[in-house]
Design an enzyme around this catalytic site. Structure first.
Site, PDB file in Angstrom:
ATOM      1  N   TYR A 119      -4.259  76.923 -65.143  1.00 41.51           N
ATOM      2  CA  TYR A 119      -4.469  76.677 -63.708  1.00 41.51           C
ATOM      3  C   TYR A 119      -3.291  77.206 -62.886  1.00 41.51           C
ATOM      4  CZ  TYR A 119      -5.533  74.028 -59.401  1.00 41.51           C
ATOM      5  OH  TYR A 119      -5.816  73.669 -58.103  1.00 41.51           O
ATOM      6  N   GLY A 139     -16.984  69.419 -52.008  1.00 45.24           N
ATOM      7  CA  GLY A 139     -15.541  69.244 -51.839  1.00 45.24           C
ATOM      8  C   GLY A 139     -15.024  69.847 -50.537  1.00 45.24           C
ATOM      9  N   ILE A 140     -13.869  70.465 -50.620  1.00 45.77           N
ATOM     10  CA  ILE A 140     -13.181  70.965 -49.427  1.00 45.77           C
ATOM     11  C   ILE A 140     -14.020  72.056 -48.730  1.00 45.77           C
ATOM     12  CG2 ILE A 140     -11.066  72.090 -48.607  1.00 45.77           C
ATOM     13  CD1 ILE A 140      -9.665  70.939 -51.164  1.00 45.77           C
ATOM     14  N   GLY A 141     -14.569  72.976 -49.519  1.00 44.65           N
ATOM     15  CA  GLY A 141     -15.337  74.091 -48.941  1.00 44.65           C
ATOM     16  C   GLY A 141     -16.583  73.613 -48.209  1.00 44.65           C
ATOM     17  N   SER A 193      -2.372  75.418 -54.634  1.00 39.55           N
ATOM     18  CA  SER A 193      -2.004  74.049 -54.990  1.00 39.55           C
ATOM     19  C   SER A 193      -0.515  73.819 -54.801  1.00 39.55           C
ATOM     20  CB  SER A 193      -2.375  73.791 -56.448  1.00 39.55           C
ATOM     21  OG  SER A 193      -1.816  72.576 -56.859  1.00 39.55           O
ATOM     22  N   THR A 217     -15.843  80.731 -49.942  1.00 43.23           N
ATOM     23  CA  THR A 217     -16.205  80.523 -51.350  1.00 43.23           C
ATOM     24  C   THR A 217     -15.962  79.056 -51.694  1.00 43.23           C
ATOM     25  OG1 THR A 217     -14.044  80.985 -52.371  1.00 43.23           O
ATOM     26  CG2 THR A 217     -15.443  82.891 -51.882  1.00 43.23           C
ATOM     27  N   GLY A 218     -16.799  78.557 -52.613  1.00 42.49           N
ATOM     28  CA  GLY A 218     -16.684  77.130 -52.974  1.00 42.49           C
ATOM     29  C   GLY A 218     -17.234  76.241 -51.881  1.00 42.49           C
ATOM     30  N   ALA A 219     -18.338  76.686 -51.260  1.00 37.20           N
ATOM     31  CA  ALA A 219     -18.890  75.951 -50.108  1.00 37.20           C
ATOM     32  C   ALA A 219     -19.849  74.836 -50.523  1.00 37.20           C
ATOM     33  CB  ALA A 219     -19.601  76.938 -49.178  1.00 37.20           C
ATOM     34  N   SER A 220     -20.146  74.719 -51.813  1.00 36.11           N
ATOM     35  CA  SER A 220     -21.216  73.790 -52.206  1.00 36.11           C
ATOM     36  C   SER A 220     -20.772  72.326 -52.255  1.00 36.11           C
ATOM     37  CB  SER A 220     -21.774  74.182 -53.576  1.00 36.11           C
ATOM     38  OG  SER A 220     -20.759  74.095 -54.547  1.00 36.11           O
TER      39      SER A 220
HETATM   40  N1  LIG Z   1      -8.791  68.519 -55.169  1.00 37.80           N
HETATM   41  C1  LIG Z   1      -7.479  68.702 -55.203  1.00 37.80           C
HETATM   42  O1  LIG Z   1      -6.690  67.743 -55.391  1.00 37.80           O
HETATM   43  C2  LIG Z   1      -6.899  70.064 -54.979  1.00 37.80           C
HETATM   44  C3  LIG Z   1      -5.508  70.182 -54.863  1.00 37.80           C
HETATM   45  C4  LIG Z   1      -4.958  71.446 -54.690  1.00 37.80           C
HETATM   46  C5  LIG Z   1      -5.779  72.551 -54.587  1.00 37.80           C
HETATM   47  N2  LIG Z   1      -7.140  72.411 -54.713  1.00 37.80           N
HETATM   48  C6  LIG Z   1      -7.958  73.618 -54.627  1.00 37.80           C
HETATM   49  O2  LIG Z   1      -8.927  73.427 -53.632  1.00 37.80           O
HETATM   50  C7  LIG Z   1     -10.037  74.282 -53.885  1.00 37.80           C
HETATM   51  C8  LIG Z   1     -11.330  73.512 -53.685  1.00 37.80           C
HETATM   52  O3  LIG Z   1     -11.385  72.508 -54.692  1.00 37.80           O
HETATM   53  P1  LIG Z   1     -12.097  71.091 -54.497  1.00 37.80           P
HETATM   54  O4  LIG Z   1     -11.061  70.062 -54.716  1.00 37.80           O
HETATM   55  O5  LIG Z   1     -12.922  71.079 -53.278  1.00 37.80           O
HETATM   56  O6  LIG Z   1     -12.994  71.082 -55.831  1.00 37.80           O
HETATM   57  P2  LIG Z   1     -14.556  70.922 -56.092  1.00 37.80           P
HETATM   58  O7  LIG Z   1     -15.093  69.792 -55.302  1.00 37.80           O
HETATM   59  O8  LIG Z   1     -14.685  70.912 -57.562  1.00 37.80           O
HETATM   60  O9  LIG Z   1     -15.165  72.275 -55.487  1.00 37.80           O
HETATM   61  C9  LIG Z   1     -14.947  73.508 -56.110  1.00 37.80           C
HETATM   62  C10 LIG Z   1     -15.830  74.537 -55.453  1.00 37.80           C
HETATM   63  O10 LIG Z   1     -15.641  75.802 -56.109  1.00 37.80           O
HETATM   64  C11 LIG Z   1     -16.905  76.291 -56.531  1.00 37.80           C
HETATM   65  N3  LIG Z   1     -16.768  77.038 -57.778  1.00 37.80           N
HETATM   66  C12 LIG Z   1     -16.128  76.634 -58.909  1.00 37.80           C
HETATM   67  N4  LIG Z   1     -16.256  77.551 -59.870  1.00 37.80           N
HETATM   68  C13 LIG Z   1     -17.004  78.558 -59.342  1.00 37.80           C
HETATM   69  C14 LIG Z   1     -17.505  79.774 -59.860  1.00 37.80           C
HETATM   70  N5  LIG Z   1     -17.259  80.156 -61.128  1.00 37.80           N
HETATM   71  N6  LIG Z   1     -18.217  80.573 -59.047  1.00 37.80           N
HETATM   72  C15 LIG Z   1     -18.488  80.195 -57.779  1.00 37.80           C
HETATM   73  N7  LIG Z   1     -18.055  79.052 -57.232  1.00 37.80           N
HETATM   74  C16 LIG Z   1     -17.315  78.242 -58.007  1.00 37.80           C
HETATM   75  C17 LIG Z   1     -17.761  75.036 -56.746  1.00 37.80           C
HETATM   76  O11 LIG Z   1     -19.128  75.317 -56.574  1.00 37.80           O
HETATM   77  P3  LIG Z   1     -20.210  75.432 -57.753  1.00 37.80           P
HETATM   78  O12 LIG Z   1     -19.848  74.474 -58.841  1.00 37.80           O
HETATM   79  O13 LIG Z   1     -21.485  75.134 -57.037  1.00 37.80           O
HETATM   80  O14 LIG Z   1     -20.131  76.857 -58.185  1.00 37.80           O
HETATM   81  C18 LIG Z   1     -17.305  74.178 -55.566  1.00 37.80           C
HETATM   82  O15 LIG Z   1     -17.983  74.541 -54.404  1.00 37.80           O
HETATM   83  C19 LIG Z   1      -9.832  74.824 -55.304  1.00 37.80           C
HETATM   84  O16 LIG Z   1      -9.368  76.156 -55.229  1.00 37.80           O
HETATM   85  C20 LIG Z   1      -8.746  73.933 -55.874  1.00 37.80           C
HETATM   86  O17 LIG Z   1      -7.977  74.585 -56.857  1.00 37.80           O
HETATM   87  C21 LIG Z   1      -7.714  71.194 -54.898  1.00 37.80           C
END
Ligand SMILES: NC(=O)c1ccc[n+]([C@@H]2O[C@H](COP(=O)([O-])OP(=O)(O)OC[C@H]3O[C@@H](n4cnc5c(N)ncnc54)[C@H](OP(=O)(O)O)[C@@H]3O)[C@@H](O)[C@H]2O)c1
Length: 272
Positions: A175, A36-38, A161, A31-34
């Site tokens: 959050y 960032g990390i995914g 996190s 999930t979240g493959a579009s």
């Molecule tokens: N970045 C950081 O510093 C950090 C630190 C600690 C933990 N994390 C965790 O890491 C994970 C990935 O985050 P990221 O940093 O890669 O952020 P990101 O670049 O914003 O990516 C978030 C991903 O989640 C998807 N998403 C969000 N809301 C959604 C919804 N309602 N339904 C389906 N998909 C949804 C988004 O895709 P769409 O918008 O296309 O739906 C996107 O693919 C998250 O769980 C975040 O809490 C991040």
């Protein structure tokens, strides 16, 4: 500077040969493959020849990953779903049940929000949306896939996190509550599922430069993992025996921060 970054943010590279050994031909749900990390996780797993079930809302990004996977000889499915939409999530769960097998479920989609409670009076929906994305989707997908995961002795990896390991900070109630709910769920599920050979693992992820964190100018200018390095951490956690990942300094500083939490609360009360 680079040396300090490497000490605080050690890398967890895995050779392609090892990745292929672990993931080739396996079905992996992300999930979240579009972005960032995914997204980086999906790209690496395509190199490792895994079969991918890709989930997020942004259809174009998923479609391009889908074609990339197919061109690389992987099997792939993508589903553009808003995980906060309960009917859509039910439908997604029905589709997931059709998969021939599932070896890994990466629950990585996340919504971050920073808003103080006095600014949230008419915003109960913020809490619902964050909870649905960060917690409820984890439970729904895990329950759906548990028979498959039991058969494959598979793994669930949750992207949490690091902030949940430290005293709660103002503005982060939605959050942190959702991530902490997910952490507790994962630990409880691991206790139940491990009897059947299924493991549930939590990555307490530190700062990563992605669209989510970079909206905050302070975070944008701080040293952090790249999305690719964070994806490597998820893969590292998936294939080793650990039940969670946190950087070495969190193991040391989290108990200290708990000990001095009255002081931390004093600072928050008077300066934040
Ligand atoms: N970045 C950081 O510093 C950090 C630190 C600690 C933990 N994390 C965790 O890491 C994970 C990935 O985050 P990221 O940093 O890669 O952020 P990101 O670049 O914003 O990516 C978030 C991903 O989640 C998807 N998403 C969000 N809301 C959604 C919804 N309602 N339904 C389906 N998909 C949804 C988004 O895709 P769409 O918008 O296309 O739906 C996107 O693919 C998250 O769980 C975040 O809490 C991040």
């Amino acid at each position: 500077m680079e040396i300090i970054k490497r000490i605080i943010y050690p890398q967890h590279n895995i050779s392609l040969k090892n990745l292929q050994k672990q993931f080739e031909g396996k079905w992996v749900v992300i999930t979240g493959a579009s972005r960032g990390i995914g997204y980086e996780l999906a790209k690496t797993l395509i190199l490792a020849k895994a079969n991918l079930f890709l989930i997020a809302r942004s259809e174009d990004a998923l479609k391009s990953l889908y074609f990339e996977a197919k061109n690389a000889g992987c099997d792939a499915i993508y589903e553009s779903v808003d995980l906060r939409d309960r009917d859509a999530l039910d439908q997604l769960c029905k589709e997931l049940k059709q998969l021939p097998s599932v070896d890994y479920l990466f629950v990585n989609a996340g919504k971050s929000i920073h808003r103080k409670l006095f600014d949230s009076i008419d915003r109960l929906h913020d809490f619902d949306r964050t909870m649905d994305t960060n917690y409820r989707s984890l439970v729904a997908l895990s329950l759906t896939l548990q028979p498959c995961l039991k058969t494959s002795k598979g793994k669930i990896i949750y992207t949490s996190s690091i902030s949940t390991l430290f005293p709660s900070a103002p503005g982060w109630s939605a959050y942190h509550a959702s991530k902490e709910a997910a952490n507790v769920w994962c630990k409880t599920a691991d206790a139940e599922y491990s009897t059947f050979g299924v493991r549930v693992k939590v990555a307490y992820m530190p700062l990563v430069h992605t669209a989510m964190s970079d909206v905050n100018v302070t975070y944008k200018n701080m040293p952090a993992y790249s999305a690719k390095e964070a994806a490597d951490i998820l893969l590292y956690l998936a294939i080793n025996r650990r039940h969670c990942y946190m950087p070495w300094w969190a193991r040391v500083s989290s108990p200290i921060a708990t000990l001095v939490s009255p002081l931390v609360r004093f600072v928050y009360r008077h300066f934040c």
